[in-house]
Scaffold this motif. Structure first.
Motif, PDB file in Angstrom:
ATOM      1  N   ASN A  41      39.264  38.369  30.843  1.00  0.00           N
ATOM      2  CA  ASN A  41      40.422  39.021  30.225  1.00  0.00           C
ATOM      3  C   ASN A  41      41.082  40.018  31.157  1.00  0.00           C
ATOM      4  O   ASN A  41      42.300  40.216  31.113  1.00  0.00           O
ATOM      5  CB  ASN A  41      40.002  39.726  28.928  1.00  0.00           C
ATOM      6  CG  ASN A  41      39.613  38.743  27.838  1.00  0.00           C
ATOM      7  OD1 ASN A  41      40.116  37.623  27.796  1.00  0.00           O
ATOM      8  ND2 ASN A  41      38.693  39.134  26.970  1.00  0.00           N
ATOM      9  N   GLU A  42      40.270  40.632  32.033  1.00  0.00           N
ATOM     10  CA  GLU A  42      40.818  41.625  32.961  1.00  0.00           C
ATOM     11  C   GLU A  42      41.646  40.978  34.059  1.00  0.00           C
ATOM     12  O   GLU A  42      42.687  41.517  34.464  1.00  0.00           O
ATOM     13  CB  GLU A  42      39.663  42.431  33.576  1.00  0.00           C
ATOM     14  CG  GLU A  42      40.132  43.502  34.560  1.00  0.00           C
ATOM     15  CD  GLU A  42      38.981  44.295  35.151  1.00  0.00           C
ATOM     16  OE1 GLU A  42      39.210  45.025  36.131  1.00  0.00           O
ATOM     17  OE2 GLU A  42      37.839  44.182  34.636  1.00  0.00           O
ATOM     18  N   PHE A  43      41.221  39.808  34.542  1.00  0.00           N
ATOM     19  CA  PHE A  43      41.885  39.216  35.710  1.00  0.00           C
ATOM     20  C   PHE A  43      42.834  38.067  35.383  1.00  0.00           C
ATOM     21  O   PHE A  43      43.619  37.674  36.247  1.00  0.00           O
ATOM     22  CB  PHE A  43      40.830  38.728  36.721  1.00  0.00           C
ATOM     23  CG  PHE A  43      40.150  39.853  37.441  1.00  0.00           C
ATOM     24  CD1 PHE A  43      40.721  40.422  38.565  1.00  0.00           C
ATOM     25  CD2 PHE A  43      38.939  40.363  36.989  1.00  0.00           C
ATOM     26  CE1 PHE A  43      40.092  41.464  39.226  1.00  0.00           C
ATOM     27  CE2 PHE A  43      38.305  41.404  37.641  1.00  0.00           C
ATOM     28  CZ  PHE A  43      38.884  41.966  38.766  1.00  0.00           C
ATOM     29  N   LYS A  44      42.792  37.525  34.158  1.00  0.00           N
ATOM     30  CA  LYS A  44      43.655  36.376  33.858  1.00  0.00           C
ATOM     31  C   LYS A  44      45.136  36.732  33.954  1.00  0.00           C
ATOM     32  O   LYS A  44      45.969  35.866  34.268  1.00  0.00           O
ATOM     33  CB  LYS A  44      43.336  35.827  32.462  1.00  0.00           C
ATOM     34  CG  LYS A  44      43.756  36.742  31.322  1.00  0.00           C
ATOM     35  CD  LYS A  44      43.481  36.123  29.977  1.00  0.00           C
ATOM     36  CE  LYS A  44      43.933  37.064  28.855  1.00  0.00           C
ATOM     37  NZ  LYS A  44      43.702  36.509  27.530  1.00  0.00           N
ATOM     38  N   ASP A  45      45.488  37.992  33.685  1.00  0.00           N
ATOM     39  CA  ASP A  45      46.886  38.416  33.747  1.00  0.00           C
ATOM     40  C   ASP A  45      47.272  38.959  35.113  1.00  0.00           C
ATOM     41  O   ASP A  45      48.389  39.444  35.297  1.00  0.00           O
ATOM     42  CB  ASP A  45      47.156  39.482  32.672  1.00  0.00           C
ATOM     43  CG  ASP A  45      46.941  38.951  31.262  1.00  0.00           C
ATOM     44  OD1 ASP A  45      47.248  37.766  31.045  1.00  0.00           O
ATOM     45  OD2 ASP A  45      46.469  39.707  30.395  1.00  0.00           O
ATOM     46  N   LYS A  46      46.341  38.905  36.070  1.00  0.00           N
ATOM     47  CA  LYS A  46      46.627  39.413  37.416  1.00  0.00           C
ATOM     48  C   LYS A  46      46.953  38.296  38.397  1.00  0.00           C
ATOM     49  O   LYS A  46      47.029  38.554  39.610  1.00  0.00           O
ATOM     50  CB  LYS A  46      45.437  40.227  37.937  1.00  0.00           C
ATOM     51  CG  LYS A  46      45.237  41.546  37.178  1.00  0.00           C
ATOM     52  CD  LYS A  46      44.179  42.409  37.834  1.00  0.00           C
ATOM     53  CE  LYS A  46      44.048  43.742  37.103  1.00  0.00           C
ATOM     54  NZ  LYS A  46      43.029  44.612  37.719  1.00  0.00           N
ATOM     55  N   VAL A  47      47.133  37.081  37.895  1.00  0.00           N
ATOM     56  CA  VAL A  47      47.518  35.965  38.775  1.00  0.00           C
ATOM     57  C   VAL A  47      48.878  36.284  39.396  1.00  0.00           C
ATOM     58  O   VAL A  47      49.819  36.647  38.696  1.00  0.00           O
ATOM     59  CB  VAL A  47      47.575  34.640  37.988  1.00  0.00           C
ATOM     60  CG1 VAL A  47      48.148  33.532  38.863  1.00  0.00           C
ATOM     61  CG2 VAL A  47      46.200  34.257  37.480  1.00  0.00           C
ATOM     62  N   GLY A  48      48.959  36.160  40.717  1.00  0.00           N
ATOM     63  CA  GLY A  48      50.201  36.490  41.417  1.00  0.00           C
ATOM     64  C   GLY A  48      50.218  37.898  41.973  1.00  0.00           C
ATOM     65  O   GLY A  48      51.175  38.285  42.660  1.00  0.00           O
ATOM     66  N   GLU A  49      49.172  38.693  41.717  1.00  0.00           N
ATOM     67  CA  GLU A  49      49.109  40.065  42.218  1.00  0.00           C
ATOM     68  C   GLU A  49      48.289  40.128  43.505  1.00  0.00           C
ATOM     69  O   GLU A  49      47.324  39.394  43.680  1.00  0.00           O
ATOM     70  CB  GLU A  49      48.474  40.996  41.187  1.00  0.00           C
ATOM     71  CG  GLU A  49      49.340  41.252  39.962  1.00  0.00           C
ATOM     72  CD  GLU A  49      48.714  42.282  39.037  1.00  0.00           C
ATOM     73  OE1 GLU A  49      47.777  43.002  39.475  1.00  0.00           O
ATOM     74  OE2 GLU A  49      49.146  42.361  37.872  1.00  0.00           O
ATOM     75  N   VAL A  50      48.696  41.043  44.396  1.00  0.00           N
ATOM     76  CA  VAL A  50      47.915  41.301  45.611  1.00  0.00           C
ATOM     77  C   VAL A  50      46.788  42.262  45.258  1.00  0.00           C
ATOM     78  O   VAL A  50      47.018  43.268  44.579  1.00  0.00           O
ATOM     79  CB  VAL A  50      48.801  41.900  46.717  1.00  0.00           C
ATOM     80  CG1 VAL A  50      47.950  42.301  47.916  1.00  0.00           C
ATOM     81  CG2 VAL A  50      49.857  40.896  47.146  1.00  0.00           C
ATOM     82  N   ILE A  51      45.577  41.954  45.701  1.00  0.00           N
ATOM     83  CA  ILE A  51      44.413  42.771  45.355  1.00  0.00           C
ATOM     84  C   ILE A  51      43.566  42.963  46.609  1.00  0.00           C
ATOM     85  O   ILE A  51      43.522  42.104  47.497  1.00  0.00           O
ATOM     86  CB  ILE A  51      43.605  42.116  44.213  1.00  0.00           C
ATOM     87  CG1 ILE A  51      42.642  43.118  43.590  1.00  0.00           C
ATOM     88  CG2 ILE A  51      42.889  40.862  44.675  1.00  0.00           C
ATOM     89  CD1 ILE A  51      42.141  42.695  42.229  1.00  0.00           C
ATOM     90  N   THR A  52      42.919  44.098  46.674  1.00  0.00           N
ATOM     91  CA  THR A  52      42.076  44.425  47.830  1.00  0.00           C
ATOM     92  C   THR A  52      40.609  44.437  47.405  1.00  0.00           C
ATOM     93  O   THR A  52      40.277  44.942  46.323  1.00  0.00           O
ATOM     94  CB  THR A  52      42.446  45.807  48.402  1.00  0.00           C
ATOM     95  OG1 THR A  52      43.825  45.803  48.750  1.00  0.00           O
ATOM     96  CG2 THR A  52      41.613  46.118  49.638  1.00  0.00           C
ATOM     97  N   GLY A  53      39.754  43.866  48.225  1.00  0.00           N
ATOM     98  CA  GLY A  53      38.325  43.847  47.939  1.00  0.00           C
ATOM     99  C   GLY A  53      37.518  44.025  49.207  1.00  0.00           C
ATOM    100  O   GLY A  53      38.074  44.205  50.303  1.00  0.00           O
ATOM    101  N   VAL A  54      36.223  43.963  49.063  1.00  0.00           N
ATOM    102  CA  VAL A  54      35.300  44.104  50.205  1.00  0.00           C
ATOM    103  C   VAL A  54      34.577  42.781  50.399  1.00  0.00           C
ATOM    104  O   VAL A  54      34.076  42.192  49.432  1.00  0.00           O
ATOM    105  CB  VAL A  54      34.278  45.238  49.954  1.00  0.00           C
ATOM    106  CG1 VAL A  54      33.289  45.323  51.108  1.00  0.00           C
ATOM    107  CG2 VAL A  54      34.991  46.561  49.750  1.00  0.00           C
ATOM    108  N   VAL A  55      34.528  42.315  51.638  1.00  0.00           N
ATOM    109  CA  VAL A  55      33.853  41.055  51.943  1.00  0.00           C
ATOM    110  C   VAL A  55      32.359  41.213  51.695  1.00  0.00           C
ATOM    111  O   VAL A  55      31.696  42.057  52.313  1.00  0.00           O
ATOM    112  CB  VAL A  55      34.106  40.620  53.397  1.00  0.00           C
ATOM    113  CG1 VAL A  55      33.332  39.342  53.711  1.00  0.00           C
ATOM    114  CG2 VAL A  55      35.592  40.406  53.633  1.00  0.00           C
ATOM    115  N   LYS A  56      31.843  40.425  50.771  1.00  0.00           N
ATOM    116  CA  LYS A  56      30.423  40.505  50.423  1.00  0.00           C
ATOM    117  C   LYS A  56      29.598  39.598  51.330  1.00  0.00           C
ATOM    118  O   LYS A  56      28.561  39.996  51.861  1.00  0.00           O
ATOM    119  CB  LYS A  56      30.254  40.105  48.960  1.00  0.00           C
ATOM    120  CG  LYS A  56      28.933  40.502  48.349  1.00  0.00           C
ATOM    121  CD  LYS A  56      28.968  40.309  46.839  1.00  0.00           C
ATOM    122  CE  LYS A  56      27.680  40.787  46.202  1.00  0.00           C
ATOM    123  NZ  LYS A  56      27.698  40.605  44.730  1.00  0.00           N
TER     124      LYS A  56
END
Length: 546
Positions: free
Chosen positions: A136-151
């Motif tokens: 539910n948190e990420f389904k509406d974020k399709v098309g958004e730029v997001i930053t993460g850490v390479v695991k």
């Protein structure tokens, strides 16, 4: 002492629920529901799995209450979960069919196995709730730029930690030759979120055209404010890209705004994309001009468009051919993706040679059909005549307008053209009969014997066969049955409609309605398609009735 211990256990139960809810970022009530279900499962193993048992945890005090639930029915089939109306009214006078009666059960102590079972239920329920929260948190974020850490990196696929979830960046979504290390920060665009058994799968990309568009939106305030629009993006990830922009305000230069002072804005995007070269192109509503812009830096001298096939032929100077095509065809491929048109590139010399071949082919056609010399044939082609039919049936005044053509010459040319066509039609009619093409097709206005031969060779031999055809099947320049007969798609549609009317599949009202759809402005194409679809459905229905 006993009372104190019980109180402490109850308080601990609520504290555990609060701690799990905070850690997993899920609702406390969901954790308590999981605990209730776990207690119910353990109680069934104690009191019998055939019983319907409910557990309740008081959300304020932590008290646990157990109930055995039975339903009031007319005829008892399962004594463990059902009770007759007569027996129910012994305990509750106003009991009715369908009611549920709950009788309290004494509290129970959890054994080792029961506690383990309860733990498994709670863990599974909490895990399911966490997965649902992530989806539910990420389904509406399709098309958004997001930053993460390479695991970690597994066989080229990158697993990215987004904080409260993990994303996968598949190897084809990573910029080629980009070196990615564990624990480094990385940006990408979320392009898909899927529900799967093992939990929500979040997919990131650094190669999608949308990622470049989103980066420009971050760097260029005018794009973010919708003053400038990005209308199209084409990428060869890690190598080169083209982006088409347009300004809604005529006073703004969209290309200059995207480049920025001394190239600062575009350079920020280039750095993020590992040095990918970016051509920023001014969008133009005129397709030919847009294609010329898209092929930059090559110089274009001529554009010939074929809207029916969505193809365009571009002529460039001889010394610009390699520049227009680009290394491994990169420039023309990106321009084609950007504009949505298939682009064929040729040099001026090649185009001149092709025109000369076409000129000679048409001239030879007139020499053979009209028995004239080269000069006269060349003159006819130069004046725009391409078919013998045009010479035969055009108004004599048009031919008299050709310099050096006198009335006697024009009359003789038209007589020879008519004789040639009649002779060709007789020969075609004989071949048409050999192929078994029906005489009914001769009654369709616009079809001549030579066309019928072409239809017969493609197994279109009856009026019904022809009525089932679509206009593009006849006129397509690639594989149309009548592609060699200068037939427009509109004329072909009219012929097909006539055949359908002759078969009784349509009447004048249907035809009038179909014509009306052609007057709808921008909706013309869609309405025409709907009319043709409806016509084909009517045709199929008529055949099925027969």
């Amino acid at each position: 002492m006993m009372a104190t211990a019980v109180s402490a256990n109850r308080l601990e139960l609520l504290q555990i629920a609060d701690a799990v809810a905070r850690e997993k970022s899920i609702d406390r009530d969901i954790v308590l529901e999981a605990m209730e279900e776990a207690i119910q499962k353990a109680a069934r193993s104690r009191y019998g799995v055939e019983n319907e048992i409910r557990a309740q945890i008081d959300k304020k005090t932590g008290d646990i209450r157990l109930f055995r639930v039975i339903q009031v029915v007319e005829e008892v089939e399962e004594p463990a979960t059902q009770i007759s109306l007569e027996e129910a009214r012994l305990d509750k006078e106003d009991a009715e069919i369908g009611d549920f009666l709950a009788s309290p059960l004494p509290p129970m102590d959890f054994g080792r196995i029961a506690a383990q079972t309860a733990k498994q239920v709670i863990v599974q329920k909490v895990r399911d709730a966490e997965r649902e929260r992530q989806y539910n948190e990420f389904k509406d974020k399709v098309g958004e730029v997001i930053t993460g850490v390479v695991k970690r990196v597994e066989y080229g696929n990158v697993i990215v930690d987004l904080g409260r979830a993990e994303a996968v960046m598949r190897r084809d979504q990573v910029i080629p030759r980009e070196h990615i290390r564990n624990n480094e920060r990385i940006r990408g665009i979320i392009y898909d979120v899927r529900r799967e058994n093992r939990g929500p799968q979040i997919f990131m990309s650094r190669t999608k055209p949308d990622y470049m568009a989103a980066l420009f939106a971050q760097e260029v305030p005018e794009i973010y404010d919708n003053v400038i629009e990005i209308l199209s993006v084409a990428r060869d990830p890690g190598s080169r890209a083209k982006i088409a922009v347009n300004a809604n305000d005529a006073s703004i230069d969209p290309v200059g705004a995207c480049v920025g002072m001394r190239g600062s804005r575009v350079q920020a995007v280039v750095n993020e994309l590992q040095g990918e070269k970016i051509d920023i192109i001014q969008w133009n509503p005129d397709v030919a001009s847009f294609i010329v812009n898209a092929l930059a830096p090559a110089i274009v001298t001529k554009v010939v468009m074929d809207e029916e096939r969505n193809r365009v032929e571009v002529v460039v100077p001889d010394d610009n051919l390699s520049l227009a095509i680009g290394r491994r065809g990169q420039n023309v491929r990106l321009a084609s993706q950007l504009t949505g048109w298939t682009i064929d590139i040729m040099t001026e010399a090649q185009e001149s040679e092709r025109r000369q071949e076409e000129f000679m082919a048409m001239s030879n056609r007139f020499i053979e059909a009209l028995d004239v010399d080269d000069t006269l044939a060349h003159l006819l082609v130069a004046e725009g005549f391409t078919e013998v039919e045009e010479v035969a049936y055009v108004a004599a005044e048009e031919l008299l307008g050709v310099e050096g053509f006198e009335e006697e010459l024009v009359s003789e040319l038209q007589r020879r053209a008519t004789d040639y066509l009649e002779r060709a039609n007789r020969e075609a009619d004989d071949k048409r009969r050999e192929l078994g093409v029906s005489d009914e097709l001769l009654d369709v206005e616009g079809l001549n014997p030579r066309m019928l031969v072409a239809l017969g060779e493609e197994e279109v031999k009856t009026l019904e066969d022809f009525a089932y055809c679509a206009a593009d099947e006849l006129t397509s320049k690639e594989d149309g049955i009548l592609r060699s007969f200068s037939l427009s798609e509109e004329d072909a549609s009219q012929m097909i409609m006539s055949a359908r009317m002759a078969l009784g599949w349509l009447d004048e009202a249907d035809l009038a309605e179909g014509d009306a759809t052609k007057e709808g402005g921008d909706a013309e194409g869609e309405e025409a398609v709907e009319a043709e679809t409806a016509t084909e459905e009517a045709a199929e229905e008529a055949v099925s009735k027969e």
